[in-house]
Design an enzyme around this catalytic site. Structure first.
Site, PDB file in Angstrom:
ATOM      1  CE1 TYR A 146      -3.619   2.607   0.625  1.00 23.04           C
ATOM      2  CE2 TYR A 146      -2.359   3.282   2.554  1.00 23.04           C
ATOM      3  CZ  TYR A 146      -3.390   3.504   1.650  1.00 23.04           C
ATOM      4  OH  TYR A 146      -4.190   4.617   1.792  1.00 23.04           O
ATOM      5  CG  ASP A 241       5.674   3.931   0.938  1.00 24.88           C
ATOM      6  OD1 ASP A 241       5.946   4.628   1.942  1.00 24.88           O
ATOM      7  OD2 ASP A 241       4.515   3.742   0.533  1.00 24.88           O
ATOM      8  CE  LYS A 269       0.669   4.773   8.327  1.00 22.06           C
ATOM      9  NZ  LYS A 269       0.659   3.992   7.121  1.00 22.06           N
TER      10      LYS A 269
END
Ligand SMILES: *Cc1c(COP(=O)(O)O)cnc(C)c1O
Length: 431
Positions: A146, A241, A269
């Protein structure tokens, strides 16, 4: 709200009247586990508290940012100080400078960095940059990874091994989806074929260096080096990522651990410690193309917001001082082993995939490690739903989806972990 009691069922009804699914990000709505989500009003340490006064041991931790638990004291202090200076300038300011210099000093593959407000934005911007500097259009991604909700990443594999993607969400143009090539993780032939057929047309290959958004899909050791090598040979930019792994898998994330210098890296995050901060960075050769130095436009009213910047600096400095990864890895391993051996004795098929402070319970018979979505046993999803609700009833809040990982923080105490083991054991017996 302290003295007022609200029940979750009526709050959820009200919320559904005014927001799609009653939430502002889909998984929060409990569709993957069923039932009504508790409405949380505060978090402290490893605990969340809901509107009905119940406490939960939080293993979801805002989906990753809270490596030190809720209200990390250093982050809180930095935020308090920053509040007294105002909370948005929209100008050049020294706070992002200090953070950028710190990051460039500690992350050798980052020569220049740009702050944004989310992982999605970081990925979207990195992809635009990759297309601009290579003059190519196609992007390679892996099934089960994702990368946020930018159109070109909301794409799933067509049939066959190296097919052009098709939209995974309504509203994504098939023409955009076609520019994204989707192949399975951990699959030598698919990787080879994709680069043979399309290597010269690929602007970038983007990967979660530890795929942690479809459960935790641990890859074999050959995978990342092989991808990196093919990227280099074909002039394809390699994008790590690291929105989940960054600053969690050690200070330097997977780029540091593997020593594979990605061309571009995305962070979010943990970096913001709970504030909306994302970043993309990499070689100056590429980053110099970003506006206003270059011609790749990317901007943001709230980018490098002073609150986010000071929270981020407090986070990364604390991570450097305390190296939380070491103790979390050890504690999680012990916890996992205790639980797996209990399940084994009871004849319950359970495997807990772990990496650093990430974990994912897999329920059902598996014929080995789960490395791609197809390896997930059919019994996993229904059993996870049941397990989730038994745990919730016992005050343990796992990530509310069979396909989301959960997290351990340094705020979880030994006593809390011990209690969570009991709750897990009781719940497993009820499956
Ligand atoms: C969460 C996540 C994103 C998206 O980040 P947002 O801040 O939710 O937009 C992108 N990539 C990975 C690997 C993620 O885990």
């Amino acid at each position: 709200m302290k003295d007022v009691v609200f029940d979750a069922v009526s709050l959820f009804q009200r919320a559904q009247r005014v927001s799609p699914g009653g939430v502002h990000s889909p998984v929060r709505g409990f569709r993957k586990v069923g039932g009504t989500p508790p409405f949380m009003v505060s978090g402290e340490g490893a605990l969340l508290k809901d509107t009905e006064g119940r406490s939960y041991l939080d293993f979801c931790l805002a989906w990753g940012p809270l490596l030190f638990g809720h209200q990390c004291p250093e982050v809180k202090e930095a935020l308090h100080k920053a509040l007294d200076r105002g909370w948005s300038y929209g100008t050049a300011e020294p706070y992002s400078l200090e953070l950028a210099e710190w990051l460039v000093r500690h992350l050798p593959w980052v020569e220049k960095i740009r702050f944004v407000n989310s992982g999605t934005e970081a990925v979207m911007s990195a992809l635009r940059l990759a297309r601009a500097v290579t003059g190519r259009q196609k992007v390679l991604k892996f099934e089960g990874c994702y990368h946020g909700h930018a159109d070109s990443m909301l794409v799933k594999a067509g049939s066959g091994l190296a097919e052009m993607g098709i939209p995974e969400s309504a509203g994504v143009s098939p023409r955009v989806a076609e520019e994204t090539l989707v192949i399975p993780l951990n699959h030598r032939t698919a990787l080879e074929t994709a680069f043979e057929r399309h290597g010269q047309d690929l602007a970038a290959a983007i990967v979660e260096p530890i795929p942690a958004n479809y459960g935790l899909l641990l890859q074999e050791d050959w995978f990342l080096p092989s991808l990196a090598e093919r990227c280099q040979r074909t002039g394809t930019l390699l994008i790590f990522d690291e929105v989940i792994t960054g600053f969690r898998i050690g200070l330097q994330g997977m780029a540091g651990r593997t020593g594979l210098s990605p061309d571009l890296v995305t962070y979010a995050k943990v970096l913001g410690g709970g504030m909306p901060v994302g970043a993309y960075g990499g070689k100056a050769l590429w980053m110099n193309h970003v506006a206003p130095e270059g011609t790749v436009y990317q901007a943001g009213t709230f980018s490098a917001n002073p609150l986010g910047m000071v929270a981020s600096l407090a986070m990364v400095q604390k991570i450097k001082r305390e190296i939380p990864d070491l103790s979390l890895t050890k504690r999680l391993k012990q916890w996992k082993e205790a639980l797996e051996s209990f399940a084994k004795k009871q004849g319950i098929p359970l495997q807990i995939a772990t990496e650093s402070s990430l974990f994912w319970p897999i329920l059902g018979q598996t014929s080995g490690p789960v490395r791609s979505p197809e390896d997930i046993p059919a019994s996993h999803a229904p059993q996870y739903r049941t397990l989730f609700h038994h745990l919730l009833a016992r005050g343990v809040y796992l990530s509310p989806s069979p396909y989301e990982v959960s997290f351990l923080s340094t705020a979880h105490t030994e006593a809390q972990l011990e209690k969570s083991l009991e709750a897990f054991q009781e719940s497993l017996l009820l499956l």
